[in-house]
Motif scaffolding. Structure first.
Motif, short mmCIF file in Angstrom:
data_model
loop_
_atom_site.label_atom_id
_atom_site.label_comp_id
_atom_site.label_asym_id
_atom_site.label_seq_id
_atom_site.Cartn_x
_atom_site.Cartn_y
_atom_site.Cartn_z
N GLN A 169 -2.70 11.93 13.46
CA GLN A 169 -3.22 11.64 11.93
C GLN A 169 -3.95 12.85 11.29
N LYS A 228 -6.39 2.36 11.42
CA LYS A 228 -6.65 2.51 9.85
C LYS A 228 -7.50 3.59 9.72
N ASP A 238 -1.52 5.03 7.64
CA ASP A 238 -1.04 4.27 6.38
C ASP A 238 0.01 3.09 6.66
N GLY A 282 -1.66 -3.46 6.12
CA GLY A 282 -0.99 -2.37 5.39
C GLY A 282 0.58 -2.79 5.35
N GLY A 297 0.92 -1.12 0.03
CA GLY A 297 0.04 -0.09 -0.13
C GLY A 297 1.03 1.18 -0.11
N ASP A 298 0.16 2.32 -0.16
CA ASP A 298 0.89 3.68 -0.24
C ASP A 298 0.94 4.52 0.90
N ILE A 299 2.12 5.01 1.37
CA ILE A 299 2.13 5.90 2.52
C ILE A 299 2.15 7.24 2.33
N ARG A 300 1.23 8.04 2.63
CA ARG A 300 1.13 9.48 2.27
C ARG A 300 2.23 10.08 3.29
#
Ligand SMILES: Nc1nc2c(CCNCC3CCCCC3)c3[nH]c(NCCc4ccccc4)nc3cc2c(=O)[nH]1
Length: 373
Positions: A342, A50, A55, A87, A25-28
């Motif tokens: 977050q 989550k 992420d 993730g 998965g992508d990590i912003r």
């Protein structure tokens, strides 16, 4: 070793907003990584972590190798399956926890031997063993080299000895990691607060060819200003295209000031640890819900945080839960703090993309001035 694609989407000054793309998965970025010490983000379900917007979470080599044992975690399907987190996961190498938790540790040029703080059993970590635990047994997407977190303060000579050891262990970690194509390894810069040593360590780590670069030896008692100064003299020696991770950081003001200096990734136990002790982080700064002034305060912890723990329970209720020692207190406050951290990172990412990060930064410097200590 794979180098995960890291795309920088926007910049404002030295601040960067981007995406680190991993097979899970992508990590912003800038990203705050909740700490899942022993396979759990304390007092939270993974769905809450989550839903809060995380992420990626951290796992911990030191804790899991002692209990339940790294080989057992592998037999049980690896840490993602064991802890029900699908993730990306980053694990630390265990070196820092050996320094801060283990008893009777014995250092040598090849690794560290120590006794478990749980049952006194003897264990040994070498660069190769740490990589085996992180990448093979726990199955981390991002592993950290084995390093020595240099004590603070220390002499220039001691800082250089320590930095050289970490550079050697970094090389051995890379060799042990080999050509795994779906996992990556980050190097760790040391050098205490000496400009010449931070430059030497940074250039050494960059030349070794890691998938990301961490700044170690920070948040070890040097204080906010010294931490910022050390970041300022390290980042110029780092390439733009690799993610930069400051380990163990930190308070909200530390996150904002580090992003302003070009940092992309963070981890800290603060949201859950302070939540367990009644400290709530809000956009107006931290509050301790045990304070008598909240006994009949019907306002929520923070109007702007979109989380049930932040909206649906009054400060008076939190005051009661902690005064009564109810389990729900630490559970709800850990949830709120995780959601707040977050929400802060999301606002930071949005502000960089919209060219208003410096405005956000100066507003938060004013609101959080007292938290810089
Ligand atoms: N390899 C390595 N790790 C470091 C860590 C551990 C980062 N968190 C791992 C995480 C894995 C899962 C279990 C928990 C830890 C640090 N943490 C801090 N300060 C924390 C300062 C702090 C802040 C708030 C509360 C307590 C302590 N400085 C650190 C420096 C280093 C370092 O040079 N090398």
């Amino acid at each position: 070793m794979a180098t995960f694609p890291f795309e920088i989407k926007a910049t404002e000054g030295k601040a960067r907003a981007g995406v680190l793309k991993t097979p899970r998965g992508d990590i912003r970025t800038p990203a705050f990584m909740p700490v899942g010490t022993a396979g759990t983000v304390k007092a939270l379900y993974m769905d809450q972590v989550k839903d809060a917007g995380a992420d990626i979470i951290l796992g911990n080599t030191y804790h899991l190798m002692l209990r339940p044992g790294a080989e057992r975690v592998q037999r049980l399907g690896g840490l993602h399956a064991f802890a029900h987190w699908d993730g990306p996961m980053l694990t630390d190498s265990g070196g820092f926890q050996v320094w801060s938790l283990a008893q009777l540790r014995k250092m040598d040029p090849d690794g560290v031997t120590f006794q478990s703080h749980i049952d006194g059993s003897t264990h040994r970590l070498t660069p190769a063993r740490s990589i085996e635990i992180q990448a093979d047994l726990l199955g981390a997407d991002i592993s950290m080299q084995l390093d020595e977190c240099t004590d603070y303060p220390c002499s220039h000579e001691e800082a250089e000895r320590s930095l050289d050891l970490s550079l050697d262990w970094g090389q051995r970690s890379l060799e042990a990691f080999g050509d795994r194509d779906s996992q990556t390894l980050f190097g760790i810069i040391q050098g205490s607060n000496y400009a010449d040593l931070r430059e030497k360590s940074a250039k050494g780590v960059v030349s070794q060819g890691f998938g990301g670069i961490a700044l170690g030896g920070l948040a070890v008692g040097e204080g906010h200003e010294q931490m910022c100064a050390t970041i300022d003299l390290t980042v110029p020696h780092l390439p733009d295209h690799l993610p930069r991770y400051v380990m163990g950081v930190g308070k909200p003001i530390d996150l904002v000031e580090s992003v302003a200096r070009g940092i992309d990734m963070f981890d800290c136990v603060l949201p859950t640890r302070s939540g367990r002790h009644g400290q709530a982080w809000t956009w107006d700064g931290p509050v301790n819900v045990k304070n008598a002034k909240f006994a009949e305060d019907l306002s929520p912890l923070d109007e702007a945080v979109n989380c049930p723990a932040s909206q649906d329970y009054s400060r008076a209720y939190y005051h009661h839960l902690f005064k009564a020692g109810e389990y729900l207190g630490p559970m709800l406050l850990s949830w709120h703090n995780t959601a707040f951290f977050q929400a802060l990172m999301q606002e930071i990412r949005d502000s960089i993309a919209e060219g208003r990060f410096e405005a956000l930064r100066s507003r938060l410097q004013t609101a959080w001035a007292s938290t810089k200590s």
